[in-house]
Design an enzyme around this catalytic site. Structure first.
Site, PDB file in Angstrom:
ATOM      1  N   ILE A  11       0.908  -1.213  -0.064  1.00  0.00           N
ATOM      2  CA  ILE A  11      -0.046  -0.072  -0.058  1.00  0.00           C
ATOM      3  C   ILE A  11       0.914   1.238   0.119  1.00  0.00           C
ATOM      4  CG2 ILE A  11      -0.330   0.308   2.605  1.00  0.00           C
ATOM      5  CD1 ILE A  11      -3.471   0.535   0.515  1.00  0.00           C
ATOM      6  N   ASN A  24      -5.081   1.951  14.641  1.00  0.00           N
ATOM      7  CA  ASN A  24      -5.938   1.471  15.915  1.00  0.00           C
ATOM      8  C   ASN A  24      -6.460   2.791  16.458  1.00  0.00           C
ATOM      9  OD1 ASN A  24      -3.908   2.609  17.898  1.00  0.00           O
ATOM     10  ND2 ASN A  24      -2.636   0.659  16.912  1.00  0.00           N
ATOM     11  N   VAL A  33       0.091  -2.724   8.423  1.00  0.00           N
ATOM     12  CA  VAL A  33      -0.042  -1.834   7.195  1.00  0.00           C
ATOM     13  C   VAL A  33       0.193  -0.291   8.203  1.00  0.00           C
ATOM     14  CG1 VAL A  33      -1.782  -0.194   5.987  1.00  0.00           C
ATOM     15  CG2 VAL A  33      -1.665  -2.768   5.977  1.00  0.00           C
ATOM     16  N   ASP A  34      -0.197  -0.124   9.108  1.00  0.00           N
ATOM     17  CA  ASP A  34       0.143   1.146   9.841  1.00  0.00           C
ATOM     18  C   ASP A  34       1.464   1.140  10.275  1.00  0.00           C
ATOM     19  OD1 ASP A  34      -0.629   3.096  11.585  1.00  0.00           O
ATOM     20  OD2 ASP A  34      -1.140   1.977  13.327  1.00  0.00           O
ATOM     21  N   SER A 126      -8.802  -4.964   8.903  1.00  0.00           N
ATOM     22  CA  SER A 126      -9.188  -5.767   9.810  1.00  0.00           C
ATOM     23  C   SER A 126      -8.627  -7.473   9.777  1.00  0.00           C
ATOM     24  CB  SER A 126     -10.611  -6.063  10.337  1.00  0.00           C
ATOM     25  OG  SER A 126     -10.765  -4.682  11.024  1.00  0.00           O
ATOM     26  N   THR A 127      -8.143  -7.570   8.544  1.00  0.00           N
ATOM     27  CA  THR A 127      -7.750  -9.305   8.315  1.00  0.00           C
ATOM     28  C   THR A 127      -6.303  -9.429   8.711  1.00  0.00           C
ATOM     29  OG1 THR A 127      -6.792  -8.615   6.070  1.00  0.00           O
ATOM     30  CG2 THR A 127      -9.075  -8.938   6.060  1.00  0.00           C
ATOM     31  N   GLY A 128      -5.819  -8.637   9.291  1.00  0.00           N
ATOM     32  CA  GLY A 128      -4.362  -9.088   9.778  1.00  0.00           C
ATOM     33  C   GLY A 128      -4.230  -9.153  11.561  1.00  0.00           C
TER      34      GLY A 128
HETATM   35  N1  AR6 Z   1       0.315  -3.339   2.012  1.00  0.00           N
HETATM   36  C1  AR6 Z   1      -0.569  -3.747   1.844  1.00  0.00           C
HETATM   37  N2  AR6 Z   1      -1.063  -4.643   2.639  1.00  0.00           N
HETATM   38  C2  AR6 Z   1      -0.577  -5.152   3.909  1.00  0.00           C
HETATM   39  C3  AR6 Z   1       0.643  -4.292   4.307  1.00  0.00           C
HETATM   40  C4  AR6 Z   1       0.995  -3.431   3.299  1.00  0.00           C
HETATM   41  N3  AR6 Z   1       2.395  -2.873   3.362  1.00  0.00           N
HETATM   42  N4  AR6 Z   1       1.119  -4.883   5.399  1.00  0.00           N
HETATM   43  C5  AR6 Z   1       0.364  -5.776   6.003  1.00  0.00           C
HETATM   44  N5  AR6 Z   1      -0.751  -6.012   4.907  1.00  0.00           N
HETATM   45  P1  AR6 Z   1      -3.144  -5.256   9.752  1.00  0.00           P
HETATM   46  P2  AR6 Z   1      -5.959  -4.861  10.857  1.00  0.00           P
HETATM   47  C6  AR6 Z   1      -1.873  -6.779   5.059  1.00  0.00           C
HETATM   48  O1  AR6 Z   1      -2.563  -6.264  10.775  1.00  0.00           O
HETATM   49  O2  AR6 Z   1      -6.023  -6.400  10.862  1.00  0.00           O
HETATM   50  C7  AR6 Z   1      -1.695  -2.707  13.320  1.00  0.00           C
HETATM   51  O3  AR6 Z   1      -0.911  -3.056  14.710  1.00  0.00           O
HETATM   52  C8  AR6 Z   1      -1.959  -7.817   6.112  1.00  0.00           C
HETATM   53  O4  AR6 Z   1      -1.482  -8.907   5.258  1.00  0.00           O
HETATM   54  O5  AR6 Z   1      -2.212  -4.354   9.008  1.00  0.00           O
HETATM   55  O6  AR6 Z   1      -6.672  -3.781  10.627  1.00  0.00           O
HETATM   56  C9  AR6 Z   1      -2.596  -1.615  13.631  1.00  0.00           C
HETATM   57  O7  AR6 Z   1      -1.992  -0.481  14.638  1.00  0.00           O
HETATM   58  C10 AR6 Z   1      -3.479  -7.699   6.123  1.00  0.00           C
HETATM   59  O8  AR6 Z   1      -4.205  -8.795   5.308  1.00  0.00           O
HETATM   60  O9  AR6 Z   1      -4.460  -4.589  10.130  1.00  0.00           O
HETATM   61  C11 AR6 Z   1      -3.795  -2.081  14.653  1.00  0.00           C
HETATM   62  O10 AR6 Z   1      -3.165  -2.034  15.859  1.00  0.00           O
HETATM   63  C12 AR6 Z   1      -3.920  -6.635   6.205  1.00  0.00           C
HETATM   64  O11 AR6 Z   1      -3.088  -5.659   5.476  1.00  0.00           O
HETATM   65  C13 AR6 Z   1      -4.066  -3.330  14.045  1.00  0.00           C
HETATM   66  O12 AR6 Z   1      -2.688  -3.758  13.496  1.00  0.00           O
HETATM   67  C14 AR6 Z   1      -4.254  -5.860   7.377  1.00  0.00           C
HETATM   68  O13 AR6 Z   1      -3.542  -6.261   8.454  1.00  0.00           O
HETATM   69  C15 AR6 Z   1      -4.888  -3.330  12.842  1.00  0.00           C
HETATM   70  O14 AR6 Z   1      -5.156  -4.815  12.628  1.00  0.00           O
END
Ligand code: AR6
Length: 175
Positions: A11, A24, A33-34, A126-128
């Site tokens: 992203i 969050n 992602v964050d 929300s999928t991570g």
């Molecule tokens: N680009 C695109 N997709 C990504 C990337 C990237 N660089 N990195 C991971 N993903 P998550 P959540 C995918 O955990 O579930 C954080 O600590 C990943 O494989 O980033 O909404 C925040 O601070 C997954 O499918 O977000 C919050 O505390 C998706 O992005 C919490 O995690 C989302 O995974 C939010 O959790």
């Protein structure tokens, strides 16, 4: 009508007007992602997040809402931060939370339109760390974007990190 596309990638590399961060409520960074957005975007994003916490959101950004900051050093112009719901293994609770996941997409697009953005890239919110099942997340994401994108939004790009996510989103888009 909005053009909805699906790509496999990172992203932080997207050349769009706005990229959406799966943040969050604290708005002060994290993993996934964050973490990638703050790392690649540099300190200007965190500085604006801290200002937002000190002004508009002293108790944090509620789940399902969205707010914009600069994109710092990223190719995009803005980062739109949204907070997805944490998946629950209890079916009744998950059903109550699903509208909050739809709200993340709807509210992010509303903020994008207010900014004047025409292209927006979303991760699979929300999928991570928040463990929402990928197929259900794809159903909610694609359905909400197709049905509720504001007229000024020309392109919505889903950016999926791995093959399973890409397959779920492209499969849903083909329906
Ligand atoms: N680009 C695109 N997709 C990504 C990337 C990237 N660089 N990195 C991971 N993903 P998550 P959540 C995918 O955990 O579930 C954080 O600590 C990943 O494989 O980033 O909404 C925040 O601070 C997954 O499918 O977000 C919050 O505390 C998706 O992005 C919490 O995690 C989302 O995974 C939010 O959790």
């Amino acid at each position: 009508m909005v053009a909805v596309t699906v790509v496999r990638g990172d992203i932080t590399e997207q050349q769009v007007d706005a990229v959406v961060n799966a943040a969050n409520s604290e708005l002060l960074g994290g993993g996934g992602v964050d973490g990638a957005i703050h790392r690649r975007g540099g300190p200007a994003i965190l500085a604006e997040c801290r200002r937002l916490r000190a002004t508009e959101y002293p108790r944090g950004l509620p789940t399902g809402q969205a707010v914009a900051t600069t994109a710092g050093d990223l190719p995009a112009r803005w980062v739109i931060h949204t907070v997805g719901p944490v998946w629950s293994v209890r079916g009744d609770r998950a059903a109550r939370l699903a509208p909050l996941l739809a709200s993340c997409y709807r509210e992010s697009l509303r903020v994008a339109e207010e900014l004047g953005a025409r292209s927006v890239a979303f991760p699979a919110i929300s999928t991570g760390a928040y463990r929402w099942p990928m197929d259900d997340a794809a159903r909610i994401a694609v359905g909400t974007v197709r049905e509720e994108s504001p007229a000024a939004i020309e392109e919505v790009r889903f950016v999926l990190f791995d093959a399973a996510a890409y397959d779920a989103f492209s499969g849903r888009l083909a329906l």
